[in-house]
Design an enzyme around this catalytic site. Structure first.
Site, PDB file in Angstrom:
ATOM      1  N   ASP A 127       1.279  -4.105   5.465  1.00  0.00           N
ATOM      2  CA  ASP A 127       0.516  -3.745   4.267  1.00  0.00           C
ATOM      3  C   ASP A 127       1.186  -4.264   3.001  1.00  0.00           C
ATOM      4  O   ASP A 127       1.000  -3.717   1.920  1.00  0.00           O
ATOM      5  CB  ASP A 127       0.286  -2.237   4.195  1.00  0.00           C
ATOM      6  CG  ASP A 127       1.564  -1.424   4.223  1.00  0.00           C
ATOM      7  OD1 ASP A 127       2.643  -1.984   4.486  1.00  0.00           O
ATOM      8  OD2 ASP A 127       1.493  -0.205   3.973  1.00  0.00           O
TER       9      ASP A 127
ATOM     10  N   SER B  20       0.845  -1.190   0.000  1.00  0.00           N
ATOM     11  CA  SER B  20       0.000   0.000   0.000  1.00  0.00           C
ATOM     12  C   SER B  20       0.879   1.239   0.000  1.00  0.00           C
ATOM     13  O   SER B  20       1.851   1.323   0.745  1.00  0.00           O
ATOM     14  CB  SER B  20      -0.894   0.007   1.244  1.00  0.00           C
ATOM     15  OG  SER B  20      -1.560   1.237   1.357  1.00  0.00           O
TER      16      SER B  20
END
Length: 180
Positions: free
Chosen positions: A94, A52
Site C-alpha cells: 500500500d 495508506s
C-alpha cells in the site's frame, strides 16, 4: 507477432495488475533516468512517497475486496491530482511513489497536501457504509535530500514515517538526507 508479444510481456512486467500503475521495477528505472535528466539540466526533482493509513483495518473490517477498491481509488486519485508529466507507481503493498520532474519541494508539498485532502474527503463504500481512508505522505527533493535513487527514497520514506508517527493523515517533508 513476436515483437508484439515481446512488447506486451514487457509492459505486463512493469505494470501493477490491480491499479494499472507502474510497479517497483518501473519506478526505479524511471527515477534513475529522471535524476540523470535533472542533473544534466540542473533542474529540480521532487519525490512523494505515500502509504495508506488504514488498509489493514479496511481489509480486516470490510474484506479484501473493499481494500482493493481503496487501492484502486488511491491510484485513480493520484492520476487525477498529478500532472501528466508526473510519474506514478505502486512501490509495494500500500505504498506508492510520485516522481515530480522539474518540481521544487514547495510545489511537491502543495501536490501532496492536495492528494491527502482529496483522499480524506472521498470515502469508499464498504457494505453500504462510507469508509474514510487516509494517507500519510513524505516529500523529498533533489539536491537537498540527495542525488541518487537510494538517497531520495530513504529521505521520502523517513518523512512519510514521521507523518505516521505524528498521527497519520499528514504530509511531512525531508529537510536533508535521511539519517542512517
Amino acid at each position: 507477432e513476436n515483437a508484439r508479444l515481446y512488447q506486451s510481456a514487457r509492459e505486463l512486467s512493469l505494470t501493477d495488475d490491480l491499479t494499472g500503475l507502474g510497479n517497483y521495477r518501473y519506478f526505479c528505472d524511471l527515477l534513475d533516468k529522471e535524476i540523470e535528466r535533472a542533473t544534466r539540466h540542473s533542474t529540480p526533482l521532487t519525490l512523494i512517497m505515500l502509504d495508506s493509513d488504514c488498509l489493514k483495518h479496511i481489509n480486516d473490517r470490510h474484506g479484501h475486496a473493499i481494500g482493493d477498491l481503496h487501492l484502486i481509488r488511491l491510484a485513480d486519485t493520484m492520476r487525477a491530482v498529478a500532472r501528466k508529466s508526473d510519474i506514478i507507481a505502486r512501490y509495494a503493498g500500500d505504498e506508492f511513489m510520485i516522481i515530480l520532474p522539474n518540481t521544487i519541494r514547495a510545489d511537491g508539498l502543495v501536490l501532496a497536501e492536495r492528494l491527502r485532502v482529496e483522499m480524506e474527503n472521498s470515502p469508499i463504500m464498504g457494505g453500504g457504509t462510507p469508509v474514510t481512508a487516509t494517507i500519510s505522505l513524505g516529500v523529498a527533493s533533489m539536491p537537498e535530500s540527495g542525488r541518487s535513487v537510494d538517497a531520495l527514497v530513504k529521505a521520502a520514506d523517513a518523512a512519510m514515517y514521521e507523518a505516521k508517527r505524528r498521527g497519520k493523515n499528514k504530509v511531512m517533508e525531508a529537510y536533508g538526507p535521511a539519517q542512517a
